[in-house]
Structures are given as structure tokens and as C-alpha cells.
Write a protein that holds these residues in place. Structure first.
Motif, PDB file in Angstrom:
ATOM      1  N   ARG A 122      -5.735  16.300 -13.710  1.00  0.00           N
ATOM      2  CA  ARG A 122      -5.947  17.734 -13.459  1.00  0.00           C
ATOM      3  C   ARG A 122      -6.472  18.025 -12.062  1.00  0.00           C
ATOM      4  NH1 ARG A 122      -8.580  20.589 -18.822  1.00  0.00           N
ATOM      5  NH2 ARG A 122      -6.731  20.388 -20.175  1.00  0.00           N
ATOM      6  N   ASP A 123      -7.400  17.199 -11.627  1.00  0.00           N
ATOM      7  CA  ASP A 123      -8.040  17.452 -10.341  1.00  0.00           C
ATOM      8  C   ASP A 123      -7.397  16.651  -9.215  1.00  0.00           C
ATOM      9  OD1 ASP A 123      -8.786  15.014 -11.319  1.00  0.00           O
ATOM     10  OD2 ASP A 123     -10.874  15.139 -10.629  1.00  0.00           O
ATOM     11  N   GLU A 124      -6.153  16.182  -9.409  1.00  0.00           N
ATOM     12  CA  GLU A 124      -5.529  15.266  -8.471  1.00  0.00           C
ATOM     13  C   GLU A 124      -4.393  15.955  -7.708  1.00  0.00           C
ATOM     14  OE1 GLU A 124      -4.717  10.531  -8.939  1.00  0.00           O
ATOM     15  OE2 GLU A 124      -3.639  11.844 -10.321  1.00  0.00           O
ATOM     16  N   THR A 125      -4.434  15.849  -6.385  1.00  0.00           N
ATOM     17  CA  THR A 125      -3.329  16.367  -5.579  1.00  0.00           C
ATOM     18  C   THR A 125      -2.182  15.354  -5.617  1.00  0.00           C
ATOM     19  OG1 THR A 125      -4.077  15.299  -3.537  1.00  0.00           O
ATOM     20  CG2 THR A 125      -4.975  17.491  -4.041  1.00  0.00           C
ATOM     21  N   MET A 126      -1.015  15.780  -5.152  1.00  0.00           N
ATOM     22  CA  MET A 126       0.125  14.866  -5.130  1.00  0.00           C
ATOM     23  C   MET A 126      -0.157  13.671  -4.217  1.00  0.00           C
ATOM     24  SD  MET A 126       3.024  13.844  -6.113  1.00  0.00           S
ATOM     25  CE  MET A 126       3.729  15.195  -7.070  1.00  0.00           C
ATOM     26  N   ALA A 127      -0.781  13.921  -3.066  1.00  0.00           N
ATOM     27  CA  ALA A 127      -1.097  12.832  -2.138  1.00  0.00           C
ATOM     28  C   ALA A 127      -2.047  11.831  -2.794  1.00  0.00           C
ATOM     29  CB  ALA A 127      -1.713  13.396  -0.860  1.00  0.00           C
ATOM     30  N   GLU A 128      -3.043  12.332  -3.527  1.00  0.00           N
ATOM     31  CA  GLU A 128      -3.984  11.445  -4.210  1.00  0.00           C
ATOM     32  C   GLU A 128      -3.274  10.651  -5.308  1.00  0.00           C
ATOM     33  OE1 GLU A 128      -8.098  14.073  -3.679  1.00  0.00           O
ATOM     34  OE2 GLU A 128      -6.783  14.390  -5.410  1.00  0.00           O
ATOM     35  N   TYR A 129      -2.352  11.327  -6.024  1.00  0.00           N
ATOM     36  CA  TYR A 129      -1.603  10.629  -7.075  1.00  0.00           C
ATOM     37  C   TYR A 129      -0.735   9.522  -6.490  1.00  0.00           C
ATOM     38  CZ  TYR A 129       2.223   9.566 -10.198  1.00  0.00           C
ATOM     39  OH  TYR A 129       3.162   8.891 -10.932  1.00  0.00           O
ATOM     40  N   ILE A 130      -0.038   9.808  -5.391  1.00  0.00           N
ATOM     41  CA  ILE A 130       0.819   8.798  -4.759  1.00  0.00           C
ATOM     42  C   ILE A 130      -0.010   7.595  -4.338  1.00  0.00           C
ATOM     43  CG2 ILE A 130       2.290   8.298  -2.783  1.00  0.00           C
ATOM     44  CD1 ILE A 130       3.673   9.997  -4.829  1.00  0.00           C
ATOM     45  N   GLY A 131      -1.164   7.840  -3.739  1.00  0.00           N
ATOM     46  CA  GLY A 131      -2.028   6.735  -3.334  1.00  0.00           C
ATOM     47  C   GLY A 131      -2.468   5.905  -4.519  1.00  0.00           C
ATOM     48  N   ARG A 132      -2.841   6.571  -5.614  1.00  0.00           N
ATOM     49  CA  ARG A 132      -3.269   5.835  -6.817  1.00  0.00           C
ATOM     50  C   ARG A 132      -2.099   5.059  -7.418  1.00  0.00           C
ATOM     51  NH1 ARG A 132      -3.355   7.211 -12.279  1.00  0.00           N
ATOM     52  NH2 ARG A 132      -2.754   9.388 -11.833  1.00  0.00           N
ATOM     53  N   ALA A 133      -0.910   5.670  -7.434  1.00  0.00           N
ATOM     54  CA  ALA A 133       0.262   5.006  -7.999  1.00  0.00           C
ATOM     55  C   ALA A 133       0.620   3.744  -7.208  1.00  0.00           C
ATOM     56  CB  ALA A 133       1.437   5.975  -8.023  1.00  0.00           C
ATOM     57  N   LEU A 134       0.558   3.835  -5.901  1.00  0.00           N
ATOM     58  CA  LEU A 134       0.887   2.673  -5.080  1.00  0.00           C
ATOM     59  C   LEU A 134      -0.152   1.565  -5.241  1.00  0.00           C
ATOM     60  CD1 LEU A 134       2.228   4.395  -1.831  1.00  0.00           C
ATOM     61  CD2 LEU A 134       3.517   3.403  -3.736  1.00  0.00           C
ATOM     62  N   ARG A 135      -1.401   1.945  -5.438  1.00  0.00           N
ATOM     63  CA  ARG A 135      -2.430   0.927  -5.709  1.00  0.00           C
ATOM     64  C   ARG A 135      -2.152   0.241  -7.046  1.00  0.00           C
ATOM     65  NH1 ARG A 135      -5.807   5.005  -3.634  1.00  0.00           N
ATOM     66  NH2 ARG A 135      -6.441   5.630  -5.726  1.00  0.00           N
ATOM     67  N   MET A 136      -1.709   1.005  -8.042  1.00  0.00           N
ATOM     68  CA  MET A 136      -1.357   0.418  -9.340  1.00  0.00           C
ATOM     69  C   MET A 136      -0.223  -0.593  -9.195  1.00  0.00           C
ATOM     70  SD  MET A 136      -1.477   3.813 -11.781  1.00  0.00           S
ATOM     71  CE  MET A 136      -0.591   2.966 -13.104  1.00  0.00           C
ATOM     72  N   LEU A 137       0.771  -0.250  -8.393  1.00  0.00           N
ATOM     73  CA  LEU A 137       1.923  -1.130  -8.203  1.00  0.00           C
ATOM     74  C   LEU A 137       1.521  -2.418  -7.478  1.00  0.00           C
ATOM     75  CD1 LEU A 137       4.651   1.494  -7.237  1.00  0.00           C
ATOM     76  CD2 LEU A 137       4.534   0.152  -9.344  1.00  0.00           C
ATOM     77  N   LYS A 138       0.670  -2.293  -6.480  1.00  0.00           N
ATOM     78  CA  LYS A 138       0.226  -3.486  -5.749  1.00  0.00           C
ATOM     79  C   LYS A 138      -0.636  -4.381  -6.638  1.00  0.00           C
ATOM     80  CE  LYS A 138      -0.493  -3.290  -1.334  1.00  0.00           C
ATOM     81  NZ  LYS A 138      -0.976  -2.998   0.036  1.00  0.00           N
ATOM     82  N   LYS A 139      -1.483  -3.766  -7.447  1.00  0.00           N
ATOM     83  CA  LYS A 139      -2.305  -4.538  -8.381  1.00  0.00           C
ATOM     84  C   LYS A 139      -1.426  -5.258  -9.396  1.00  0.00           C
ATOM     85  CE  LYS A 139      -6.134  -3.994 -11.664  1.00  0.00           C
ATOM     86  NZ  LYS A 139      -7.076  -3.015 -12.279  1.00  0.00           N
ATOM     87  N   PHE A 140      -0.375  -4.565  -9.884  1.00  0.00           N
ATOM     88  CA  PHE A 140       0.551  -5.165 -10.839  1.00  0.00           C
ATOM     89  C   PHE A 140       1.276  -6.352 -10.209  1.00  0.00           C
ATOM     90  CE2 PHE A 140       4.694  -5.537 -12.874  1.00  0.00           C
ATOM     91  CZ  PHE A 140       4.375  -5.503 -14.211  1.00  0.00           C
ATOM     92  N   TYR A 154       7.318   8.403   6.489  1.00  0.00           N
ATOM     93  CA  TYR A 154       6.480   9.598   6.400  1.00  0.00           C
ATOM     94  C   TYR A 154       7.243  10.785   5.831  1.00  0.00           C
ATOM     95  CZ  TYR A 154       2.909   7.272   9.220  1.00  0.00           C
ATOM     96  OH  TYR A 154       1.941   6.415   9.661  1.00  0.00           O
ATOM     97  N   ASP A 155       8.577  10.688   5.752  1.00  0.00           N
ATOM     98  CA  ASP A 155       9.392  11.782   5.238  1.00  0.00           C
ATOM     99  C   ASP A 155       9.548  11.756   3.722  1.00  0.00           C
ATOM    100  OD1 ASP A 155      10.137  13.175   7.655  1.00  0.00           O
ATOM    101  OD2 ASP A 155      11.333  11.407   8.158  1.00  0.00           O
ATOM    102  N   VAL A 156       9.042  10.720   3.070  1.00  0.00           N
ATOM    103  CA  VAL A 156       9.093  10.667   1.614  1.00  0.00           C
ATOM    104  C   VAL A 156       8.088  11.664   1.067  1.00  0.00           C
ATOM    105  CG1 VAL A 156       8.851   9.226  -0.437  1.00  0.00           C
ATOM    106  CG2 VAL A 156       9.768   8.247   1.664  1.00  0.00           C
ATOM    107  N   GLU A 157       8.505  12.442   0.086  1.00  0.00           N
ATOM    108  CA  GLU A 157       7.672  13.535  -0.405  1.00  0.00           C
ATOM    109  C   GLU A 157       6.367  13.031  -1.020  1.00  0.00           C
ATOM    110  OE1 GLU A 157       8.064  17.516  -3.216  1.00  0.00           O
ATOM    111  OE2 GLU A 157       9.537  15.921  -3.359  1.00  0.00           O
ATOM    112  N   GLY A 158       5.297  13.675  -0.691  1.00  0.00           N
ATOM    113  CA  GLY A 158       4.041  13.405  -1.380  1.00  0.00           C
ATOM    114  C   GLY A 158       2.907  12.925  -0.522  1.00  0.00           C
TER     115      GLY A 158
END
Length: 230
Positions: free
Chosen positions: A107-125, A155-159
Motif C-alpha cells: 500500500r505504501d510502496e511506490t513503483m520505484a520502491e517495488y522494482i527495487g524490492r523485486a530485483l533484490r528478491m531475484l538476486k537473493k533467489f 534507464y528507459d525500462v518503466e518503473g
């Protein structure tokens, strides 16, 4: 079907040339020799071989589109991928395309914050299961705004700029003229020294096979040109 000796020899020769990578093979034979039959059998063999090659090397993650509760979220993909690691020993996970995922932001997450968290999840995986993760993401429409085409960047990838900042290897595939086969492969980022080099490789796209080949032959074919990235 029982082939005659000369038909069997011709079929084996055609298969041999196709196996060497030739896309077209000319078969010369007299009328009534069965050229159509030989061509059909060679094509069937080639397609069957491709199917077997794919089945032996790829695992596809299935999704039940009839189940409204079965959303393709990143968490869902990683759960299925972890199962594929244990069942099949996969060493590479390819997510293609990124924009087809149901992005479940907090709820309190911007798209940029979500993308950063998602990429951290992928690297951890990737570290946990010792595999490579490849994400295919498309640029925004801003790249071709007002009809002015330019080479896209990470940098042109959305988010978020995290697409450039957090990746270990960044590659941009650019085909400026969709009617031509000429394609530029830009290696725009290499995080770790010794794992590659930045630069550009010119390749040719084959629409028939959906494969890329080197545009120029010679000793330097396929070697990145670093001049634009120094």
C-alpha cells in the motif's frame, strides 16, 4: 514407408546438410524420384529434432488461466522456480516479459520502491539456488516519442533506475528499422571485472528461425566494439 536405396541416401544427405546449419538444401533428382517425399521426411525429422532438443533442455512454468486466484506474481514465479530447481535442476530462470507479471505492490510502496524490492528478491533467489536469473523488460513508449527513434537504455525500462543500478549484466537489443534484419546488441553494464566487457555487437535477425547471427564474419565477429562505452 519403405524408401528405395537412392531415396534413403538422398534423405540422409539432406539431413546431414540441415544438421550442419544450412537453412536451404537443393535436391536435384529426376521426375518420379520422390523429391517431395524426401523433403517432407527431412522436414519432419528436423522439427521433431527441435522439439526433442527443447524438451530435453527447457522447463516451462504452467499457469492456470481459468483460476481467478492464480495470479502470476513474482512470488508465485519464484515458488514455481524453486520447485523446478529441486525437480529438474534448472540453472537458468528466464522471466519474459516482465510487464506480464501481476505486480503486487504494498500500500505504501511506490513503483520505484517495488522494482527495487523485486530485483533484490531475484538476486537473493539466484544466490540461494546458485542459478542465473534473466529478466526481459521492454522500454517505455517515451523512446519513440514524437516519431524520433533513439537507442533505448536500461534507464528507459518503466518503473525505476534500479534496472541499471542493480543488475550485474545489462544488455539492450535494438533493431532501429523493423523492416531490416540488422540488430545492435549493446552490452551496457558489466558489474564484475572478468565476466565480460561493455560494447556493441552488430548482428542479423533471421525472421524464419527467430535467431541471431553475426552480421560480419572474420576473426573479430561477435566481439563487442568498446569504442562507444569507454
Amino acid at each position: 514407408m519403405q524408401l528405395r536405396d537412392y531415396q534413403e541416401r538422398a534423405l540422409q544427405q539432406v539431413r546431414r546438410e540441415l544438421g550442419r546449419g544450412h537453412k536451404s538444401v537443393l535436391l536435384v533428382a529426376p521426375t518420379g524420384a520422390g523429391k517431395g517425399t524426401i523433403a517432407d521426411l527431412a522436414k519432419q525429422n528436423r522439427i521433431g529434432g527441435i522439439d526433442r532438443w527443447i524438451e530435453d533442455r527447457f522447463v516451462f512454468i504452467d499457469h492456470d488461466f481459468d483460476d481467478p486466484d492464480d495470479d502470476i506474481t513474482l512470488e508465485w514465479i519464484l515458488e514455481k522456480a524453486a520447485d523446478a530447481v529441486l525437480r529438474y535442476g534448472i540453472k537458468v530462470l528466464v522471466i519474459d516479459p516482465w510487464n506480464e507479471i501481476e505486480h503486487a505492490r504494498r500500500r505504501d510502496e511506490t513503483m520505484a520502491e517495488y522494482i527495487g524490492r523485486a530485483l533484490r528478491m531475484l538476486k537473493k533467489f539466484a544466490r540461494k539456488y546458485d542459478l542465473m536469473v534473466v529478466v526481459v523488460a521492454h522500454p517505455t513508449k517515451e523512446v519513440g516519442k514524437d516519431g524520433k527513434s533513439r537507442t533505448p537504455s536500461l534507464y528507459d525500462v518503466e518503473g525505476s533506475a534500479a534496472w541499471y543500478n542493480k543488475c550485474d549484466v545489462g544488455i539492450v537489443v535494438d533493431r532501429p528499422d523493423k523492416d531490416r534484419a540488422e540488430t545492435a546488441i549493446h552490452i551496457t553494464k558489466i558489474r564484475f571485472e572478468g565476466t565480460g566487457e561493455t560494447g556493441k555487437v552488430m548482428m542479423s535477425f533471421d525472421r524464419e528461425t527467430s535467431r541471431y547471427g553475426y552480421l560480419n564474419e572474420g576473426p573479430d565477429a561477435g566481439r563487442p566494439d568498446p569504442r562507444n562505452y569507454r
